[in-house]
Write a protein that holds these residues in place. Structure first.
Motif, PDB file in Angstrom:
ATOM      1  N   GLY A 174       0.801  -1.213   0.000  1.00 44.17           N
ATOM      2  CA  GLY A 174       0.000   0.000   0.000  1.00 44.17           C
ATOM      3  C   GLY A 174       0.838   1.268   0.000  1.00 44.17           C
ATOM      4  O   GLY A 174       0.313   2.358  -0.266  1.00 44.17           O
ATOM      5  N   ASP A 175       2.133   1.142   0.276  1.00 44.13           N
ATOM      6  CA  ASP A 175       3.010   2.316   0.208  1.00 44.13           C
ATOM      7  C   ASP A 175       3.073   2.836  -1.228  1.00 44.13           C
ATOM      8  O   ASP A 175       3.036   2.058  -2.186  1.00 44.13           O
ATOM      9  N   ILE A 176       3.184   4.147  -1.374  1.00 47.24           N
ATOM     10  CA  ILE A 176       3.395   4.762  -2.682  1.00 47.24           C
ATOM     11  C   ILE A 176       4.902   5.036  -2.806  1.00 47.24           C
ATOM     12  O   ILE A 176       5.429   5.894  -2.098  1.00 47.24           O
ATOM     13  N   VAL A 177       5.603   4.278  -3.646  1.00 44.10           N
ATOM     14  CA  VAL A 177       7.037   4.471  -3.808  1.00 44.10           C
ATOM     15  C   VAL A 177       7.278   5.469  -4.930  1.00 44.10           C
ATOM     16  O   VAL A 177       6.588   5.453  -5.962  1.00 44.10           O
ATOM     17  N   VAL A 178       8.245   6.350  -4.709  1.00 44.91           N
ATOM     18  CA  VAL A 178       8.609   7.383  -5.680  1.00 44.91           C
ATOM     19  C   VAL A 178       9.892   6.943  -6.366  1.00 44.91           C
ATOM     20  O   VAL A 178      10.924   6.755  -5.711  1.00 44.91           O
ATOM     21  N   LEU A 179       9.817   6.725  -7.677  1.00 44.67           N
ATOM     22  CA  LEU A 179      10.953   6.188  -8.428  1.00 44.67           C
ATOM     23  C   LEU A 179      11.636   7.284  -9.232  1.00 44.67           C
ATOM     24  O   LEU A 179      10.974   8.141  -9.833  1.00 44.67           O
ATOM     25  N   GLY A 180      12.968   7.248  -9.234  1.00 45.37           N
ATOM     26  CA  GLY A 180      13.751   8.186 -10.018  1.00 45.37           C
ATOM     27  C   GLY A 180      14.955   7.482 -10.611  1.00 45.37           C
ATOM     28  O   GLY A 180      15.282   6.349 -10.240  1.00 45.37           O
ATOM     29  N   GLU A 181      15.606   8.130 -11.535  1.00 46.74           N
ATOM     30  CA  GLU A 181      16.744   7.535 -12.221  1.00 46.74           C
ATOM     31  C   GLU A 181      17.832   7.133 -11.216  1.00 46.74           C
ATOM     32  O   GLU A 181      18.224   7.915 -10.354  1.00 46.74           O
ATOM     33  N   GLY A 182      18.301   5.888 -11.317  1.00 42.69           N
ATOM     34  CA  GLY A 182      19.326   5.379 -10.409  1.00 42.69           C
ATOM     35  C   GLY A 182      18.773   4.629  -9.211  1.00 42.69           C
ATOM     36  O   GLY A 182      19.532   3.963  -8.489  1.00 42.69           O
ATOM     37  N   ASP A 183      17.460   4.695  -8.980  1.00 41.68           N
ATOM     38  CA  ASP A 183      16.858   4.001  -7.840  1.00 41.68           C
ATOM     39  C   ASP A 183      16.745   2.501  -8.103  1.00 41.68           C
ATOM     40  O   ASP A 183      16.574   2.068  -9.245  1.00 41.68           O
ATOM     41  N   THR A 184      16.815   1.736  -7.027  1.00 40.01           N
ATOM     42  CA  THR A 184      16.527   0.303  -7.085  1.00 40.01           C
ATOM     43  C   THR A 184      15.113   0.079  -6.573  1.00 40.01           C
ATOM     44  O   THR A 184      14.753   0.573  -5.498  1.00 40.01           O
ATOM     45  N   VAL A 185      14.315  -0.623  -7.329  1.00 36.66           N
ATOM     46  CA  VAL A 185      12.926  -0.881  -6.930  1.00 36.66           C
ATOM     47  C   VAL A 185      12.942  -1.810  -5.726  1.00 36.66           C
ATOM     48  O   VAL A 185      13.564  -2.877  -5.747  1.00 36.66           O
ATOM     49  N   SER A 186      12.266  -1.407  -4.660  1.00 37.24           N
ATOM     50  CA  SER A 186      12.352  -2.125  -3.388  1.00 37.24           C
ATOM     51  C   SER A 186      11.244  -3.148  -3.184  1.00 37.24           C
ATOM     52  O   SER A 186      11.297  -3.928  -2.229  1.00 37.24           O
ATOM     53  N   ALA A 187      10.221  -3.154  -4.055  1.00 35.14           N
ATOM     54  CA  ALA A 187       9.110  -4.092  -3.888  1.00 35.14           C
ATOM     55  C   ALA A 187       8.359  -4.188  -5.211  1.00 35.14           C
ATOM     56  O   ALA A 187       8.561  -3.372  -6.118  1.00 35.14           O
ATOM     57  N   ASP A 188       7.501  -5.190  -5.342  1.00 33.37           N
ATOM     58  CA  ASP A 188       6.643  -5.280  -6.519  1.00 33.37           C
ATOM     59  C   ASP A 188       5.528  -4.239  -6.383  1.00 33.37           C
ATOM     60  O   ASP A 188       4.988  -4.029  -5.290  1.00 33.37           O
ATOM     61  N   GLY A 189       5.188  -3.603  -7.504  1.00 33.85           N
ATOM     62  CA  GLY A 189       4.151  -2.583  -7.419  1.00 33.85           C
ATOM     63  C   GLY A 189       3.476  -2.314  -8.752  1.00 33.85           C
ATOM     64  O   GLY A 189       3.989  -2.667  -9.817  1.00 33.85           O
ATOM     65  N   ARG A 190       2.312  -1.688  -8.659  1.00 35.95           N
ATOM     66  CA  ARG A 190       1.521  -1.294  -9.834  1.00 35.95           C
ATOM     67  C   ARG A 190       1.773   0.186 -10.085  1.00 35.95           C
ATOM     68  O   ARG A 190       1.615   1.022  -9.193  1.00 35.95           O
ATOM     69  N   LEU A 191       2.197   0.505 -11.316  1.00 40.17           N
ATOM     70  CA  LEU A 191       2.494   1.887 -11.652  1.00 40.17           C
ATOM     71  C   LEU A 191       1.236   2.768 -11.576  1.00 40.17           C
ATOM     72  O   LEU A 191       0.177   2.382 -12.061  1.00 40.17           O
ATOM     73  N   LEU A 192       1.396   3.946 -10.965  1.00 46.80           N
ATOM     74  CA  LEU A 192       0.331   4.947 -10.931  1.00 46.80           C
ATOM     75  C   LEU A 192       0.584   6.023 -11.977  1.00 46.80           C
ATOM     76  O   LEU A 192      -0.324   6.428 -12.712  1.00 46.80           O
ATOM     77  N   THR A 193       1.840   6.494 -12.027  1.00 47.36           N
ATOM     78  CA  THR A 193       2.253   7.500 -13.025  1.00 47.36           C
ATOM     79  C   THR A 193       3.647   7.152 -13.501  1.00 47.36           C
ATOM     80  O   THR A 193       4.434   6.507 -12.789  1.00 47.36           O
ATOM     81  N   ALA A 194       3.958   7.582 -14.715  1.00 47.23           N
ATOM     82  CA  ALA A 194       5.290   7.341 -15.262  1.00 47.23           C
ATOM     83  C   ALA A 194       5.585   8.369 -16.343  1.00 47.23           C
ATOM     84  O   ALA A 194       4.705   8.732 -17.125  1.00 47.23           O
ATOM     85  N   ALA A 195       6.835   8.839 -16.363  1.00 44.52           N
ATOM     86  CA  ALA A 195       7.271   9.787 -17.387  1.00 44.52           C
ATOM     87  C   ALA A 195       8.635   9.332 -17.904  1.00 44.52           C
ATOM     88  O   ALA A 195       9.628   9.397 -17.167  1.00 44.52           O
ATOM     89  N   SER A 196       8.636   8.852 -19.159  1.00 47.87           N
ATOM     90  CA  SER A 196       9.868   8.353 -19.791  1.00 47.87           C
ATOM     91  C   SER A 196      10.566   7.317 -18.916  1.00 47.87           C
ATOM     92  O   SER A 196      11.796   7.245 -18.880  1.00 47.87           O
ATOM     93  N   LEU A 197       9.777   6.519 -18.213  1.00 45.69           N
ATOM     94  CA  LEU A 197      10.335   5.562 -17.255  1.00 45.69           C
ATOM     95  C   LEU A 197      10.841   4.306 -17.966  1.00 45.69           C
ATOM     96  O   LEU A 197      10.111   3.673 -18.732  1.00 45.69           O
ATOM     97  N   ARG A 198      12.088   3.961 -17.708  1.00 42.51           N
ATOM     98  CA  ARG A 198      12.681   2.740 -18.228  1.00 42.51           C
ATOM     99  C   ARG A 198      13.387   2.034 -17.077  1.00 42.51           C
ATOM    100  O   ARG A 198      14.109   2.661 -16.294  1.00 42.51           O
ATOM    101  N   ILE A 199      13.173   0.715 -17.004  1.00 41.28           N
ATOM    102  CA  ILE A 199      13.713  -0.059 -15.882  1.00 41.28           C
ATOM    103  C   ILE A 199      14.484  -1.264 -16.416  1.00 41.28           C
ATOM    104  O   ILE A 199      14.015  -1.972 -17.321  1.00 41.28           O
ATOM    105  N   ALA A 200      15.671  -1.498 -15.857  1.00 40.10           N
ATOM    106  CA  ALA A 200      16.497  -2.659 -16.217  1.00 40.10           C
ATOM    107  C   ALA A 200      16.016  -3.864 -15.421  1.00 40.10           C
ATOM    108  O   ALA A 200      16.106  -3.879 -14.189  1.00 40.10           O
TER     109      ALA A 200
END
Length: 366
Positions: A174-200
């Motif tokens: 239920g946490d809202i995680v804020v993702l930015g360039e260089g971040d490591t995703v800490s949990a599985d989640g459903r995207l709410l918003t994204a802008a030019s988001l690319r993930i390895a």
């Protein structure tokens, strides 16, 4: 890491997380509906009190690990080697031979050595070998633990309407995680918003290039690598920004399922351990053959006139057999591997198990 002794608690926490979404696939559900099912407002995130309550209910965001091994078991593990077994057998045989020799000594004679020096020397070598191995591995484990504490990962989350940095282990469903360039995703989640988001996602799916992400709901179920509106634990953001609502933590993530599968596999012996096992087997067979040939040769050449002759022949055969066992090989191997670990440490590489040094040297493709 979560102790596997608490595996029942982990399973219950996983079931509780799944119950939040009522077995709904988040990738096939509108993002706002997913947030509603998780009882969170995407605009403000969870409150600090609610996050604390969920942390107590679902547990920390960590993968399960094997329970800590007691120190005495780690020390005894240094003796778990075919060559050591052969040396222990030689020690027992040598001690028995010394005892028999003392018992059958003629009255008034010295009766051989006052103590079984051969056995004592072998035991001392084995103890020194075990101490060296234990100390080296204990130092490596302490270094790894210290590094883990120094580099405790953190995640940006939306709490009480403000973006805050929290320890990754404190992220809850239920946490809202804020993702930015260089971040490591800490949990599985459903995207709410994204802008030019690319993930390895190479660590999870093997995809060689970063994957573009967008929050639109999928029309049908997709394979893991094609779920463009989902982010997964352990992957990293290479470009853009986004926000996602956490749908699974710890063992209830895709990487958690992989960890569970890996925990069911058995460790294989290293190339060096296999070779030592083969050498020990050959030495054991050779020692038995030598002892038998000596007894047969003595019987043919001199014959046995009494029980004393038989005992003397057995003692001679046993002495030759014990002499054929390389008492110093185990200690030499430990010292050589320990030197390899120290050389790796100078290059800022920590090796937790001594045998891993040789295994790494056998690698042809990384």
């Amino acid at each position: 890491m979560v102790d596997r002794n608490d595996q029942t608690d982990v399973s219950e926490a996983t079931k509780a997380q799944e119950a939040l979404l009522h077995d709904v696939d988040p990738s096939l559900t509108d993002a706002n509906d997913v947030a509603k099912a998780l009882n969170v407002d995407p605009a403000t995130g969870l409150s600090s009190d609610e996050a604390k309550r969920r942390l107590e209910k679902f547990g920390p965001n960590e993968l399960a690990s094997a329970p800590p091994v007691p120190k005495w078991k780690k020390f005894l593990a240094q003796f778990e080697d075919p060559l050591v077994y052969l040396l222990l057998a030689a020690t027992v045989i040598s001690t028995i031979a010394w005892f028999v020799e003392r018992m059958n000594a003629a009255p008034g004679s010295e009766g051989g050595e006052p103590l079984p020096f051969d056995s004592i020397v072998i035991v001392l070598i084995l103890i020194v070998n075990a101490v060296l191995g234990y100390i080296q591995e204990a130092r490596a484990e302490q270094a790894v633990a210290a590094l883990a504490q120094m580099t405790a990962p953190q995640t940006s989350v939306l709490r009480d309407g403000q973006v805050a940095r929290v320890n990754t282990s404190e992220v809850v469903p239920g946490d809202i995680v804020v993702l930015g360039e260089g971040d490591t995703v800490s949990a599985d989640g459903r995207l709410l918003t994204a802008a030019s988001l690319r993930i390895a996602e190479a660590s999870l799916t093997g995809e060689s290039v970063p994957v573009g992400k967008k929050p639109e709901t999928l029309e049908s179920a997709k394979a893991l690598g094609d779920r463009a509106n989902m982010v997964f634990n352990g992957t990293s953001v290479t470009q853009g920004i986004g926000r996602a609502v956490v749908t699974g933590i710890g063992m209830n993530t895709q990487v958690g399922k992989i960890t569970d599968l890996l925990s069911q596999t058995e460790d294989e012996a290293t190339p060096l351990q296999k070779e030592l096992a083969h050498v020990s087997k050959i030495l054991g067979i050779a020692v038995c053959i030598i002892a038998a040939l000596v007894i047969v040769a003595l019987f043919i050449t001199e014959g046995f006139t009494g029980i004393e002759d038989v005992i003397d022949s057995l003692l001679l055969a046993v002495s030759l057999a014990v002499a054929a066992v390389p008492e110093g090989l185990a200690a030499i191997m430990t010292v050589v591997l320990a030197l390899g670990v120290q050389r790796m440490a100078k290059h800022h590489a920590i090796v937790k198990k001594l045998s891993s040094v040789e295994t790494l040297g056998s690698a042809s493709v990384i």
